[in-house]
Design a protein around this motif. Structure first.
Motif, PDB file in Angstrom:
ATOM      1  N   GLY A   1      -1.854  -1.206 -12.839  1.00  8.50           N
ATOM      2  CA  GLY A   1      -0.722  -0.145 -12.186  1.00  8.50           C
ATOM      3  C   GLY A   1      -1.159   1.116 -12.050  1.00  8.50           C
ATOM      4  N   TYR A   2      -0.556   2.285 -11.233  1.00  8.32           N
ATOM      5  CA  TYR A   2      -0.089   3.436 -11.189  1.00  8.32           C
ATOM      6  C   TYR A   2       0.863   3.777 -10.237  1.00  8.32           C
ATOM      7  CZ  TYR A   2      -2.459   3.838  -6.139  1.00  8.32           C
ATOM      8  OH  TYR A   2      -2.337   4.015  -5.132  1.00  8.32           O
ATOM      9  N   GLY A   3       0.874   5.366 -10.417  1.00 11.59           N
ATOM     10  CA  GLY A   3       1.691   6.108  -9.674  1.00 11.59           C
ATOM     11  C   GLY A   3       1.770   7.333  -8.383  1.00 11.59           C
ATOM     12  N   SER A   4       2.463   6.624  -7.703  1.00 12.98           N
ATOM     13  CA  SER A   4       1.312   7.407  -6.105  1.00 12.98           C
ATOM     14  C   SER A   4       3.084   8.120  -6.159  1.00 12.98           C
ATOM     15  CB  SER A   4       0.771   6.494  -5.362  1.00 12.98           C
ATOM     16  OG  SER A   4       0.845   7.365  -4.132  1.00 12.98           O
ATOM     17  N   PHE A   5       3.093   9.832  -6.144  1.00 10.48           N
ATOM     18  CA  PHE A   5       4.103  10.122  -5.841  1.00 10.48           C
ATOM     19  C   PHE A   5       3.482  11.070  -4.434  1.00 10.48           C
ATOM     20  CE2 PHE A   5       5.848   8.781  -9.854  1.00 10.48           C
ATOM     21  CZ  PHE A   5       6.758   8.576  -9.839  1.00 10.48           C
TER      22      PHE A   5
ATOM     23  N   ASP B   1      -0.676  -2.617  -3.546  1.00  7.46           N
ATOM     24  CA  ASP B   1      -1.848  -3.870  -3.594  1.00  7.46           C
ATOM     25  C   ASP B   1      -2.122  -3.551  -5.016  1.00  7.46           C
ATOM     26  OD1 ASP B   1      -2.658  -4.718  -0.462  1.00  7.46           O
ATOM     27  OD2 ASP B   1      -4.041  -3.612  -0.577  1.00  7.46           O
ATOM     28  N   VAL B   2      -1.681  -2.593  -5.439  1.00  6.74           N
ATOM     29  CA  VAL B   2      -2.045  -2.416  -7.154  1.00  6.74           C
ATOM     30  C   VAL B   2      -1.422  -2.872  -7.536  1.00  6.74           C
ATOM     31  CG1 VAL B   2      -3.053  -1.178  -8.811  1.00  6.74           C
ATOM     32  CG2 VAL B   2      -4.667  -1.215  -6.565  1.00  6.74           C
ATOM     33  N   ASN B   3       0.205  -2.230  -7.377  1.00  9.52           N
ATOM     34  CA  ASN B   3       1.524  -2.818  -8.554  1.00  9.52           C
ATOM     35  C   ASN B   3       1.822  -4.163  -8.209  1.00  9.52           C
ATOM     36  OD1 ASN B   3       0.473   0.365  -9.079  1.00  9.52           O
ATOM     37  ND2 ASN B   3       2.706   0.895  -8.711  1.00  9.52           N
ATOM     38  N   VAL B   4       1.967  -4.439  -6.916  1.00 11.14           N
ATOM     39  CA  VAL B   4       3.295  -5.973  -6.376  1.00 11.14           C
ATOM     40  C   VAL B   4       1.574  -7.360  -5.719  1.00 11.14           C
ATOM     41  CG1 VAL B   4       4.510  -6.930  -5.016  1.00 11.14           C
ATOM     42  CG2 VAL B   4       4.712  -4.529  -5.458  1.00 11.14           C
ATOM     43  N   PHE B   5       0.943  -6.962  -5.107  1.00 12.36           N
ATOM     44  CA  PHE B   5      -0.060  -8.138  -4.684  1.00 12.36           C
ATOM     45  C   PHE B   5      -1.308  -8.615  -5.677  1.00 12.36           C
ATOM     46  CE2 PHE B   5       1.135  -6.310  -0.252  1.00 12.36           C
ATOM     47  CZ  PHE B   5       2.597  -6.762  -0.412  1.00 12.36           C
TER      48      PHE B   5
END
Length: 293
Positions: A83-87, A103-107
């Motif tokens: 995962g990563y943080g898109s702010f 797509d990355v963090n959930v799907f």
């Protein structure tokens, strides 16, 4: 434990690497997954099996699970850590980037769970550990899309836990607080690139300064998360959630106790305090450089 098999995503550094090493030390046969093979190849030195796969690439995930089953015949633990943080301000973040965050963090997390579940059902056992965040229960300005994904992971995990319990499969959520990883630096870069100019620039500058302090400041090591994963996979009846790391329990307690407006004020005060800390941190850098610190 030598017949137990674990898959750990996002294993190139930080929490994922620490977790892969911890499970390996516990006797699991560990498959460490990351997009960059060069970052995970050194794990082979301790017996961990590195696998290159992008969590958003369905074919790569299918191949990963097929490889694990062909080589090991079972899957006991899945640690969804990638995962990563898109702010950035909601007004500024392109929807393509928002979709990638999901797509990355959930799907990706959900798809890999779909792929391992048939084997876990056949075994009548298994444990899925989803690395969420305190950000799955709280919120902050300029973090809407990141927090939305972590709120989604929390809800997804709760529903999965209930539907899989009758099949002998446990679902556990880990909620890290401040952990010393690459995450703050990457999140700060995303933030400034997205909202560093325009109507949200002042807010972005303040938040980026906080990320910079978090990147080099006091935080818990990734090993505290790895230890929580170890407790979750060892427990006969694991807890549903494990808040771990600096500030995690305190901030989650504040969210439970305060009404929304009260928590809004709490976040504003906390951010102002962190900005002051960031300013003092910046002011100390020339002196530290002169002193060789």
């Amino acid at each position: 434990m030598s017949d137990k098999v674990a898959i750990v995503t996002g294993a190139s550094s930080g929490i994922g690497e620490a977790t892969a090493r911890k499970l390996n030390a516990m006797g699991y046969r560990v498959y460490a997954v990351a997009r960059r093979l060069d970052r995970i190849t050194p794990l082979a030195d301790v017996g961990i099996r590195p696998v290159r796969a992008d969590i958003t690439d369905d074919a790569a995930l299918v191949n990963l699970v097929e490889q694990v089953l062909a080589e090991s015949g079972r899957i006991d633990v899945l640690v969804n850590n990638a995962g990563y943080g898109s702010f950035g301000a909601v007004e500024d973040v392109p929807l393509d980037e928002a979709r990638r965050q999901f797509d990355v963090n959930v799907f990706g997390l959900a798809r890999l769970a779909q792929l391992v579940l048939p084997q876990m059902r056949r075994q009548g056992s298994g444990r899925i550990v989803n690395i969420s965040s305190v950000g799955g229960k709280i919120y902050e300005p300029l973090g809407a899309w990141y927090h939305a994904t972590k709120f989604a992971v929390e809800g997804l995990s709760d529903s999965m836990r209930m539907e899989l319990a009758p099949l002998g499969i446990d679902v556990v959520v880990i909620q890290p607080g401040a952990i010393a990883t690459e995450w703050p630096a990457i999140a700060g870069q995303h933030l400034l690139a997205t909202s560093g100019h325009g109507p949200y620039a002042d807010q972005a500058a303040r938040s980026a300064a906080i990320f910079a302090v978090e990147d080099g400041g006091p935080a818990s090591p990734p090993s505290v998360v790895a230890d929580a994963v170890a407790r979750a996979v060892r427990a006969r009846r694991p807890r549903t959630r494990y808040p771990v790391g600096r500030g995690a329990k305190a901030i989650l307690a504040a969210r439970r106790l305060l009404p929304d407006r009260g928590f809004d004020r709490f976040v504003r005060i906390m951010l102002r305090t962190l900005v002051r800390v960031a300013n003092r941190y910046d002011a100390r850098q020339p002196q530290l450089a002169r002193d060789g610190g």
